[in-house]
Motif scaffolding. Structure first.
Motif, mmCIF file in Angstrom:
data_model
loop_
_atom_site.group_PDB
_atom_site.id
_atom_site.type_symbol
_atom_site.label_atom_id
_atom_site.label_comp_id
_atom_site.label_asym_id
_atom_site.label_seq_id
_atom_site.Cartn_x
_atom_site.Cartn_y
_atom_site.Cartn_z
ATOM 1 N N PRO A 168 40.013 53.194 49.407
ATOM 2 C CA PRO A 168 40.841 54.244 50.020
ATOM 3 C C PRO A 168 41.659 54.972 48.958
ATOM 4 C CG PRO A 168 41.017 52.183 51.244
ATOM 5 C CD PRO A 168 40.297 51.861 49.962
ATOM 6 N N GLY A 169 41.782 56.271 49.129
ATOM 7 C CA GLY A 169 42.579 57.054 48.195
ATOM 8 C C GLY A 169 41.868 57.384 46.901
ATOM 9 N N LEU A 170 40.556 57.245 46.877
ATOM 10 C CA LEU A 170 39.789 57.554 45.670
ATOM 11 C C LEU A 170 40.023 59.001 45.248
ATOM 12 C CD1 LEU A 170 37.535 56.507 43.695
ATOM 13 C CD2 LEU A 170 35.900 57.624 45.242
ATOM 14 N N ASP A 171 40.269 59.192 43.952
ATOM 15 C CA ASP A 171 40.464 60.536 43.420
ATOM 16 C C ASP A 171 39.202 61.119 42.810
ATOM 17 O OD1 ASP A 171 43.396 60.824 43.787
ATOM 18 O OD2 ASP A 171 43.503 59.155 42.368
ATOM 19 N N THR A 172 38.442 60.276 42.089
ATOM 20 C CA THR A 172 37.346 60.779 41.267
ATOM 21 C C THR A 172 36.165 59.819 41.280
ATOM 22 O OG1 THR A 172 38.983 61.770 39.774
ATOM 23 C CG2 THR A 172 36.744 61.564 38.927
ATOM 24 N N VAL A 173 34.957 60.380 41.340
ATOM 25 C CA VAL A 173 33.751 59.588 41.169
ATOM 26 C C VAL A 173 33.021 60.119 39.939
ATOM 27 C CG1 VAL A 173 32.392 61.047 42.750
ATOM 28 C CG2 VAL A 173 31.656 58.704 42.268
ATOM 29 N N VAL A 174 32.557 59.200 39.098
ATOM 30 C CA VAL A 174 31.872 59.555 37.852
ATOM 31 C C VAL A 174 30.424 59.112 37.966
ATOM 32 C CG1 VAL A 174 31.877 59.329 35.335
ATOM 33 C CG2 VAL A 174 34.036 59.190 36.603
ATOM 34 N N VAL A 175 29.487 60.032 37.733
ATOM 35 C CA VAL A 175 28.086 59.744 37.990
ATOM 36 C C VAL A 175 27.205 60.362 36.912
ATOM 37 C CG1 VAL A 175 27.890 61.744 39.519
ATOM 38 C CG2 VAL A 175 26.265 59.881 39.743
ATOM 39 N N ALA A 176 26.194 59.613 36.478
ATOM 40 C CA ALA A 176 25.232 60.125 35.506
ATOM 41 C C ALA A 176 24.288 61.116 36.189
ATOM 42 C CB ALA A 176 24.440 58.980 34.889
ATOM 43 N N VAL A 177 23.787 62.070 35.401
ATOM 44 C CA VAL A 177 22.908 63.114 35.933
ATOM 45 C C VAL A 177 21.621 63.180 35.125
ATOM 46 C CG1 VAL A 177 22.669 65.554 36.513
ATOM 47 C CG2 VAL A 177 24.920 64.473 36.602
ATOM 48 N N GLY A 178 20.492 63.163 35.847
ATOM 49 C CA GLY A 178 19.199 63.446 35.249
ATOM 50 C C GLY A 178 18.740 64.783 35.801
ATOM 51 N N GLY A 179 17.953 64.741 36.874
ATOM 52 C CA GLY A 179 17.571 65.973 37.547
ATOM 53 C C GLY A 179 18.608 66.440 38.546
ATOM 54 N N GLY A 180 19.462 65.510 38.983
ATOM 55 C CA GLY A 180 20.587 65.909 39.817
ATOM 56 C C GLY A 180 20.547 65.483 41.263
ATOM 57 N N GLY A 181 19.596 64.634 41.669
ATOM 58 C CA GLY A 181 19.565 64.196 43.066
ATOM 59 C C GLY A 181 20.771 63.364 43.447
ATOM 60 N N LEU A 182 21.071 62.354 42.653
ATOM 61 C CA LEU A 182 22.251 61.525 42.912
ATOM 62 C C LEU A 182 23.513 62.362 42.846
ATOM 63 C CD1 LEU A 182 23.680 58.782 43.303
ATOM 64 C CD2 LEU A 182 23.580 58.498 40.812
ATOM 65 N N PHE A 183 23.621 63.168 41.807
ATOM 66 C CA PHE A 183 24.812 64.005 41.656
ATOM 67 C C PHE A 183 25.000 64.936 42.846
ATOM 68 C CE2 PHE A 183 26.052 68.355 40.702
ATOM 69 C CZ PHE A 183 27.418 68.158 40.519
ATOM 70 N N ALA A 184 23.924 65.639 43.263
ATOM 71 C CA ALA A 184 24.055 66.605 44.350
ATOM 72 C C ALA A 184 24.519 65.940 45.639
ATOM 73 C CB ALA A 184 22.728 67.331 44.580
#
Length: 317
Positions: A168-184
């Motif tokens: 709860p109260g999460l400010d930021t998520v950090v994620v690796a990007v390849g083609g961008g499916g996870l990121f999107a």
């Protein structure tokens, strides 16, 4: 172009709940400045987040009655192929997976273990993709994609739904990007919850970063220790659209930082992850981090996959 929406994420959540493993969140050692959580998605079925998108993709086609007798086919550097084969077996359909001949042996062996017909073609993802497209056209197999499909991205976005529920109260998520499916998918869900997203790429696998600079999807060279999972030459249009929203930051990290982050996860926590997973953590590491959280910021780093040979994590000394 399909603009991913939070409704897409919600529909995917309905399909994946009870079929994928809920993500485990672990607090990292206190930094004194910000609160850090590790989202251990590498514990997911098939060893990566890709199981979410693959299940959502095939389940949606099952609902629509559009799963052909020829089964499903995909071109993948490994993790997406594993997930596709796993999901296909659960749906009772055949999977034909095309990979570059450079794919790690551990991934090839596991694919065959899931019952997939594995075809090794060329040395880069683009060559495997071309062969996959030819196969789909000739056989009528349903063509999936490693990252560039709204159902795949929406499935990946279900991960963020679980993270915000557990932190709860999460400010930021950090994620690796390849083609961008996870990121999107993650960025779309994060925007709904008022969470910022940090997209992290290796310096020499910067498809999304380059697209942002150019204002359009563009092709980039690929050369990184994490290229087996993050080595897409082009980011998806869906990823670019998500990255252009407020609340998204794109950063680059050198290979040395990725290697150090991966080793630190092993040395400090005995977590054996692939370089792609360590890429996200690398953004917060070192004396001059690519992303420096503010004091009191609550941050979750996604450790996205563990399909790796852990032999190089053992210090020979």
């Amino acid at each position: 172009m399909h603009r991913l929406t939070y409704d897409d994420i919600q529909q995917a959540t309905g399909r994946t709940t009870g079929h994928v493993r809920p993500v485990t969140l672990a607090p990292a050692d206190p930094t004194g400045a910000y609160e850090l959580w590790l989202a251990m998605e590498f514990m997911q079925h098939t060893g990566s987040f890709k199981a979410r998108g693959a299940h959502n993709f095939l389940a949606a086609h099952r609902e629509a009655g559009t799963l052909p007798a020829a089964g499903v086919t995909i071109a993948s550097g490994g993790n997406a192929g594993l997930a596709c084969a796993w999901a296909a077996r659960r749906q009772g359909v055949r999977a034909t997976v095309f990979l570059p001949a450079t794919a790690p042996h551990v991934k090839v062996a596991r694919l065959r273990g899931y019952g997939a017909d594995v075809r090794l073609v060329g040395t880069e993802y683009a060559e495997a993709l071309a062969a996959c497209e030819e196969f789909a056209a000739a056989t009528g197999a349903l063509a999936s994609h490693a990252y560039d499909h709204p159902l795949i991205a929406a499935g990946a976005g279900t991960l963020l739904e679980e993270i915000v529920e557990r932190v709860p109260g999460l400010d930021t998520v950090v994620v690796a990007v390849g083609g961008g499916g996870l990121f999107a998918g993650v960025a779309t869900a994060a925007r709904h919850h008022g969470v910022r997203t940090v997209a992290v790429e290796p310096e020499n696998c910067r498809a999304l970063h380059a697209a942002l600079e150019a204002g359009r999807v563009t092709e980039v060279p690929v050369d990184s220790v994490a290229a087996d999972a993050l080595g897409a030459r082009r980011a998806s249009e869906t990823a670019l659209a998500a990255a252009q929203d407020d609340g998204v930051t794109s950063v680059l990290v050198p290979d040395a930082a990725i290697v150090d982050a991966r080793r630190s996860l092993w040395d400090d926590r005995r977590l054996a992850v692939e370089h792609a997973a360590a890429t996200a953590l690398a953004a917060l590491s070192g004396p001059a981090p690519a992303y420096a959280p503010a004091e009191g910021e609550k941050v979750a780093v996604v450790l996205c996959g563990a399909n790796t040979d852990p032999g190089d994590l053992v210090d020979p000394r």
